[in-house]
Structures are given as C-alpha cells and as structure tokens.
Design a protein around this motif. Structure first.
Motif, PDB file in Angstrom:
ATOM      1  N   ALA A 106       0.835  -1.196   0.000  1.00 13.64           N
ATOM      2  CA  ALA A 106       0.000   0.000   0.000  1.00 13.64           C
ATOM      3  C   ALA A 106       0.873   1.250   0.000  1.00 13.64           C
ATOM      4  O   ALA A 106       0.619   2.206  -0.743  1.00 13.64           O
ATOM      5  N   GLN A 107       1.915   1.269   0.824  1.00 14.93           N
ATOM      6  CA  GLN A 107       2.806   2.428   0.871  1.00 14.93           C
ATOM      7  C   GLN A 107       3.545   2.607  -0.452  1.00 14.93           C
ATOM      8  O   GLN A 107       3.728   3.741  -0.916  1.00 14.93           O
ATOM      9  N   LYS A 108       3.958   1.516  -1.069  1.00 14.91           N
ATOM     10  CA  LYS A 108       4.636   1.604  -2.369  1.00 14.91           C
ATOM     11  C   LYS A 108       3.708   2.187  -3.429  1.00 14.91           C
ATOM     12  O   LYS A 108       4.129   2.991  -4.270  1.00 14.91           O
ATOM     13  N   ILE A 109       2.452   1.793  -3.392  1.00 21.38           N
ATOM     14  CA  ILE A 109       1.486   2.300  -4.371  1.00 21.38           C
ATOM     15  C   ILE A 109       1.225   3.784  -4.154  1.00 21.38           C
ATOM     16  O   ILE A 109       1.180   4.563  -5.114  1.00 21.38           O
ATOM     17  N   ILE A 110       1.077   4.198  -2.910  1.00 24.78           N
ATOM     18  CA  ILE A 110       0.872   5.622  -2.624  1.00 24.78           C
ATOM     19  C   ILE A 110       2.074   6.427  -3.127  1.00 24.78           C
ATOM     20  O   ILE A 110       1.918   7.473  -3.766  1.00 24.78           O
ATOM     21  N   THR A 111       3.267   5.924  -2.878  1.00 18.45           N
ATOM     22  CA  THR A 111       4.482   6.601  -3.346  1.00 18.45           C
ATOM     23  C   THR A 111       4.512   6.674  -4.865  1.00 18.45           C
ATOM     24  O   THR A 111       4.836   7.726  -5.440  1.00 18.45           O
ATOM     25  N   GLN A 112       4.142   5.596  -5.541  1.00 17.98           N
ATOM     26  CA  GLN A 112       4.149   5.580  -7.001  1.00 17.98           C
ATOM     27  C   GLN A 112       3.126   6.572  -7.557  1.00 17.98           C
ATOM     28  O   GLN A 112       3.398   7.271  -8.532  1.00 17.98           O
ATOM     29  N   ILE A 113       1.958   6.661  -6.932  1.00 23.42           N
ATOM     30  CA  ILE A 113       0.953   7.629  -7.384  1.00 23.42           C
ATOM     31  C   ILE A 113       1.461   9.055  -7.176  1.00 23.42           C
ATOM     32  O   ILE A 113       1.320   9.918  -8.045  1.00 23.42           O
TER      33      ILE A 113
END
Length: 94
Positions: free
Chosen positions: A70-77
């Motif tokens: 989830a944190q990786k996805i937020i960072t990617q967005i």
C-alpha cells in the motif's frame, strides 16, 4: 490470509475534461495493475474532471506485506506528476 482496502483521494490539477481525466487514470491504473497484484477501480467523483477516489484491494498471507505494498502504491501515485494524493486511508478487511 490478510485483505486490505486502500482508498486514495486524488487531485488531477492539469485535467480540464473528463476525457483527459480518464486517459490519465487509465494509464496510471494500468501501470499499478502491471506492477502489483491488485484489484482497482474509481469509486467516487466520476463526473468531476479534477478529482478521483481510487479503491485498491490487496490480498496477502501477511498483513505487513499488505501495508508495504500500500505504501509503495501511494508513493508511485505521488511520483506521477499528473496526480496529487490528497488523502489515503487503509482498512483491514480480514
């Protein structure tokens, strides 16, 4: 088994039409689906051209892995220059 729901409230500042918003979101969601094993859809603000709320569902054997992804996805967005994250909320469903 752990199941998590991530809600991400997004602002598309350079979007000036629904068509442009959908083009940006389509590209972003395709990249996220390719990079992560997730289910994803737009759940709010479908008729507003500068806002979007994405619902992302994760399934993993360990809750810690769900949180990391989830944190990786937020960072990617956030790193995508076309979209700003206004708010995110993680919920454990199981």
């Amino acid at each position: 088994m752990s199941v998590g729901l991530l809600l991400v409230d997004c602002f598309l500042g350079n979007s000036f039409s629904l068509k442009e918003k959908r083009r940006v979101l389509s590209s972003l969601t395709a990249h996220l689906r390719r990079d992560y094993n997730i289910a994803l859809c737009e759940v709010e603000y479908q008729n507003q051209w500068q806002r979007a709320k994405l619902a992302i569902v994760f399934v993993n054997t360990e809750w810690q892995m769900v949180l990391q992804n989830a944190q990786k996805i937020i960072t990617q967005i956030e790193q995508d220059g076309r979209v700003s994250v206004l708010n995110s909320e993680m919920t454990r469903l199981r």
